[in-house]
Each structure stands twice: as C-alpha cells, then as structure tokens.
Design an enzyme around this catalytic site. Structure first.
Site, PDB file in Angstrom:
ATOM      1  N   GLU A 152     -11.275 -14.444 -19.787  1.00  0.00           N
ATOM      2  CA  GLU A 152     -12.819 -14.608 -18.796  1.00  0.00           C
ATOM      3  C   GLU A 152     -13.734 -14.917 -19.683  1.00  0.00           C
ATOM      4  O   GLU A 152     -14.296 -13.999 -20.371  1.00  0.00           O
ATOM      5  CB  GLU A 152     -12.999 -13.296 -18.017  1.00  0.00           C
TER       6      GLU A 152
ATOM      7  N   ASP B 152     -23.362  -5.371 -13.222  1.00  0.00           N
ATOM      8  CA  ASP B 152     -22.996  -5.080 -14.394  1.00  0.00           C
ATOM      9  C   ASP B 152     -23.464  -3.828 -14.913  1.00  0.00           C
ATOM     10  O   ASP B 152     -24.619  -3.445 -14.927  1.00  0.00           O
ATOM     11  CB  ASP B 152     -23.197  -6.159 -15.199  1.00  0.00           C
TER      12      ASP B 152
END
Lengths: 421, 269
Positions: B49, B60
């Site tokens: 990824e 995040d």
C-alpha cells in the site's frame, strides 16, 4: 404577543427541503454535503441521525430545549436599533444581539441542543473542537450544567491567541488539549477530535461547533441555531413594519450565518450576505475566504468549498479572527452560493478592525472580531443598497458574539498598552 | 483479472494469507520510500500500500501523521505518489495506493484511476469513502480495472458489511479495532468476529489491519484472515533509523518477521 417558548419550538421543529434524505445539497455545480467519513463512524452517525430526527418531533425534547434557551441562555436576544451607526452608514442597521447570550455568543444555542441529545443517547462524555474558544466555552458550560465529562481540542496556536477562553473552559471543569500538529489551528483540532471519537463513540458525543462536517451535523447545527433568524425576522417586522432588505453575517464554518439566514431563505426580497474572512486580502493568498478564494472539495466529512492546493491538500487559512480561521465552510453555504440565493464576499482584517472600533465608539458595544466582519460588510453594502433601492435600506446584522475575548488582540492591533504586538 | 486479484487468488490456492505492507510515499524522500518499499517486497510482502500523504489525516495516529507531515513538507505530489506505485508494481508485487478521498477527487477521479493503471497499479484503498458516496469512483475504477478496497469496522452492522463488501473488487479491509492507525499490544477478538461476520456476507478476500506490528500478531490473524496489513510498524522503523540504509534494512527485517508469522499462522488453519 409572541410566546417565546412556542417560537423556539417552532424554529427547531420546522422541516426543511435541504439537505435531501441522503444528507446532500444538490446543485448544478456539485453535490454538496454528504458523509465522507470512515465506516467506523457510520454506526454512531446513524445513531445520532435517529436521535436528531426523533428530537425534532418530540414534545419532551422541545420543552427541555426551550426551557434552557429561555431561562439559561437568555433568549430571546434583543434586536437593537443602532441609531448612531445608522446615521453614519446611511442605512437603518439593526443588531441581532447574540453577544448577550450566556457565554457571550450564538454558540450556546447549538451546544445546549447537542448536549441534550448526548444525554438522550446515553453518552457520558462530550468532546469538542474550538477555534476562538467560544464553542469550547459553550460546550464546557453545557457539560457542567448537564453533568457530562468534557474534553476540548484546541490548536496550540489558538490557545495562545485566546488564553482567556482557555482559562474559562478550565474553570468550567473541562480538559483543554492543545493540538500541536499541522497548522495548530481549528482544522487540526477537528482532526484530533475525530481521532478521539472513532475510538470512543460508545460513550462519547462529538459536539461539532459549526454547521459543517458529515450529515447530520450541517442540518442539526442549523436547526439548533435557527431561532436566531426566526426571532430577528419577527423583531424586524415589529420594529419597522417590514422585512429587512438585507441580512448580514460573518462566515467561518457558518453556524451563526445559517442560523440567522435560514428563516429568511423563502423571503425573496431579503438579500442574504455572508462575509468571509479576507485576512490580508484574497489576492495575497493569506485569507480564510473559502467560497470567494477556494474551490470545491471534501474536508472533514463534507463536500463544500475549501482552500486547497493543486493536489487537494488543504491550505492554511489566515485571519485576525480565530473563529473564522477555518479553510472550509458549511455545505449549506456552498449550496446557497451555488444557487445564487446567498451572496458571499470577503472582508479583510483591516476593514473588520475598523468596523470593530466604529461599533465600540458609536454604540458602546464591543463586538467579537468575527462579528466585526459582518458589520464591515454591512457598512460596505449600505450605499450600494441605498442606490439600488432609492431609499434608506434596512439591514439586520448578526452580532454573533461579544469582544471581551478579543481585547488582547484589539489592544495590540490599535497600539494600546497591554496588547499583543 | 488484475495483479491484486491474481496475488490474492494465488495465496488462496496455497491456503495462506497475504502480507500487505504500508508506507507513505515521499518519506523520507520519494526515492527513499521506493527503496524501502522494494525492501518490503524482498522481505516477503505480497502487496504494498503506497500511502498518499494528506494534510488532514484524521484517521491516522501520530506515527503515520509524522511521516506524512515530513513528506508533505518536502513537497511530495500526487504524480510522484503514482510514480512510486509504478516502481513498486515493477517488482512484481501488487501495488495499491491508500488515500483519503479529497486528493483523488481533486486530481480527477477518472484520471487518477487511469494514471495508476498506466504504471501497473492494481488497487486503491479509500478509508474515508463509503460506497454510498463512491458513484464516480466505482465507475472509474471499473473502467480502468483498478481494485476497490472499502473498509468495514467492528461497529458495522450486518447490512453495512453486506453493502460495503458488495462494492469491493479487491478485498475487504477489516479494521481490527475502533480507532486510528498505530501499533497496539493486542489486536483482540473484535477482528476475528468482524472477519467471520464479513465472510457471512461475501466471498471476497477479507484482510485485517489496524494495530498489527509483530510476527506473532501476524500469525494469529493469518490463521483466520486472507491477509494481514501492517503500516505504522514499518513507518516506525524508518522514523527510528535516520540513516536511510539502516532504515531500509530494518524495514526488510520486519517484513521477513511478519512474512514468517503469516506462514506460521496460515499453517494453523
């Protein structure tokens, strides 16, 4: 005589055509609004949407909300005829006095509604983001009143600019968390609140402070603030015998503006003016004028106008007013702009500060610097409207908050002792 | 069938899970991130990824935020992220981009899918896009044969799991915990239960991410999932090693540890 309780209830319970069932505000330009959030938050957003929809028709909720606004927040707020300012402006200027609400701004309307919803949803903890600190103070206030734990995320830069409000929140028992990442302002505080919420949604209610974010926040925050315009419309009719020619509000995320605009949207003769923070001037790139100087994109869960670079990275906003220092705008303002119903223009720092001082000196009212943007805009459009209409125009200005919190900034700006340099 | 689908199918034929590793492009530099991602493939990652650094990474944790901030400060751009994805595809691994939605929408949805396909990329993970908002993306990704990966979460209802899985064409990304990215001591039972609930709704591969950082955790998940996704632990290796060569070596070692765990866990099915 108007029954203020009935007025509050009907303002909240009114149904609106927009957003549609999917939370969008569709236009020819773009499908504004929506729900651009991680799947992990879909369950709580659905739970919130259901609680909000039930509350719109629940007489018990209506009574609780009306009681709080009447006997705690100090509604209805006055509509003050600003005679000295009017003489100078060449327009009849009526000030909607949200600065006289408990906690000093329009934010208390939304927060009391959301805090009641939080209790109904069984949440024990409320989190919020804040820029100028007004929403944080209002949230801390509602949390103290209703017995909820409270954590407020605030950009580290803003905690310095608005130290007084940080102290107020702490006095009210809230934990204030300075956010020292990214631009260290409101957008980063929202990011941090979302990070908290995705891990805590079982017990925690996120009281978003403006009419932005994923559905149902734009509609719900609008509905809780809608009383501002409903009162102003009635008060203007009582005071002048007619509707105003224009309604002016400052626009950051846009909750005070959508609150005062919404009741006037069907009144086609009433021009709706939103004044964005022009900072150092839109041409300089240092501003927070998302509609005037931005483009369509997605930020914080909604499609709207925002400040972004050529690759869709959010750009930092700039304004002397912490409460307008946000690089996007609520999706209903994007909709009103794209459909032509609303007129959005920038007001730069210098114009806003000149209007700030003018109101202090002519009316004995110290406005929030945010609200001074709306005043400056009203002073700018007054001669245009007078020329167009061939008579003195009537302008309602939403004085969304009071300026005590801004004394340090203002004293510095005007070179008084004790201000920030 | 694209490269991502090939890799997942081959692993299923071997009755083993795949190892999926994440790094943001542009950290510590675009070429530095490409070197590190190549090392991840050498260490045993089947799928990479490639993260597209974003100014507002609300999902995040601090480790990936720090890396994305540094990458953006050095001016990494969407075309460079696509170039990095192409370099990864050249290794033979399946190359995906993971991106928040706005950079894709702003680049142009069709152009993004087309440019990624042109360099050999085979999928995109969209953590803040739900199928209901994805109409133009579904059209563009179908047109350019780019695999779609949406997320399911422990809080997802059966109806939403079914709806989300039906919109995926690569795999279904099962978030192991309620929370943001970042290493955790325990991945816990929520992941296993979520994989079971997702399998009840779909035949698509189901891969588990969020919080996984060690070979033992990888083994635990590989025993029941089709893939193990690791992100922050790789980023941590680069953050902790300022010497780029040491960082790349550390990333390769972690990939090998995780790949061993995946094979060990797959053997316990």
């Amino acid at each position: 005589m108007t029954d203020p309780r009935a007025e509050i209830i009907s303002a909240y319970a009114a149904t609106a055509a927009m957003p549609d069932d999917t939370g969008h505000f569709p236009t020819d330009d773009a499908l504004f609004g929506g729900r651009f959030m991680p799947e992990a938050l879909m369950a709580v957003l659905k739970e919130l949407t259901e609680a909000y929809e039930v509350s719109k028709t629940d007489p018990a909720f209506h009574q609780e909300f009306a009681d709080l606004l009447l006997h705690y927040a100090n509604r209805p707020s006055l509509l003050t005829e600003a005679r000295n300012l009017s003489a100078r402006a060449g327009a009849r200027i009526l000030l909607k006095r949200e600065d006289l609400n408990h906690t000093g701004s329009h934010k208390i309307n939304n927060v009391l509604g959301q805090a009641l919803l939080a209790k109904r949803m069984g949440k024990t903890r409320v989190i919020a983001e804040t820029g100028a600190g007004q929403h944080g103070v209002a949230t801390a206030t509602a949390a103290a009143l209703l017995g909820l734990d409270c954590v407020v995320y605030m950009g580290a830069e803003d905690t310095r600019r608005q130290a007084l409000n940080v102290a107020r929140m702490r006095m009210l028992g809230a934990e204030v968390v300075p956010v020292a990442i990214g631009s260290q302002t409101l957008k980063d505080a929202i990011n941090e609140a979302l990070r908290d919420w995705v891990a805590s949604a079982d017990t925690t209610y996120y009281a978003l402070g403006t009419a932005a974010g994923p559905h149902p926040f734009p509609a719900m925050v609008r509905d809780f603030a809608r009383i501002i315009g409903v009162e102003a419309r009635r008060q203007c009719l009582e005071a002048t015998g007619a509707l105003p020619d224009a309604v002016c509000a400052c626009v950051g995320g846009g909750s005070n503006a959508i609150g005062v605009f919404h009741a006037f949207v069907p009144d086609e003769s009433v021009r709706l003016y939103g004044f964005e923070a022009g900072g150092s001037g839109v041409a300089t790139g240092l501003h927070a004028a998302s509609i005037t100087g931005g483009s369509v994109g997605v930020l914080h869960g909604t499609r709207t106008y925002l400040l972004q670079d050529q690759y869709g990275q959010t750009q930092e906003s700039h304004s002397i007013s912490a409460g307008l220092d946000y690089p996007a705008v609520g999706p209903e303002h994007a909709y009103l702009h794209a459909t032509g119903r609303g007129i959005y223009e920038p007001v730069d720092d210098a114009e806003a500060m000149a209007a700030f001082r003018t109101l202090c000196e002519t009316e004995g009212i110290i406005p929030a610097i945010e609200s001074a943007h709306a005043l400056a805009g009203a002073l700018r459009i007054a001669p245009q409207l007078a020329a167009e209409l061939g008579r003195e125009p009537v302008i309602v200005v939403n004085l969304s908050g009071r300026g005590d919190k801004d004394m340090h900034t203002a004293a510095g700006y005007f070179g008084f002792e004790g201000g920030e340099q | 069938m694209n490269r991502l689908q090939d890799v997942l199918k081959a692993a299923r034929a071997e009755n083993r899970a795949v190892l999926i590793g994440y790094l943001p492009a542009g950290f510590p530099s675009v070429d530095g991130s490409i070197d590190a991602m190549r090392a991840m493939v050498e260490g045993g990652c089947d799928v990479i990824e490639v993260g597209l650094p974003y100014s507002d990474p609300a999902m995040d944790g601090p480790v990936i935020q720090a890396a994305a901030d540094q990458a953006l400060a050095r001016g990494v751009s969407t075309p460079e992220v696509i170039r990095a994805a192409g370099a990864v595809a050249d290794t033979g691994a399946a190359s995906l981009i993971m991106s928040y939605w706005n950079p894709i929408e702003h680049y142009g949805v069709d152009r993004f899918a087309s440019d990624l396909a042109a360099v050999g990329g085979s999928g995109v993970i969209t953590p803040d896009l739900i199928p209901e908002e994805a109409g133009p993306w579904i059209e563009a990704s179908d047109k350019h044969d780019i695999g779609r990966v949406f997320l399911v979460a422990p809080s997802s209802t059966p109806e939403r799991i079914a709806l989300t899985a039906a919109a995926c064409t690569g795999f279904v990304y099962a978030g192991a915990v309620m929370g943001v990215t970042g290493a955790r001591d325990q991945v816990g039972h929520a992941a296993r239960s979520l994989v079971e609930r997702t399998r009840a709704a779909t035949d698509q591969p189901v891969c588990v991410g969020l919080g996984v950082s060690t070979g033992d955790q990888a083994a635990e998940i590989a025993a029941y999932a089709d893939g193990v996704i690791v992100g922050s632990a790789f980023v941590r290796r680069l953050l902790d090693n300022r010497d780029p060569r040491k960082g790349v070596d550390a990333v390769r070692e972690l990939a090998a540890e995780l790949a061993e765990g995946v094979r060990r866990g797959s053997g316990q099915r």
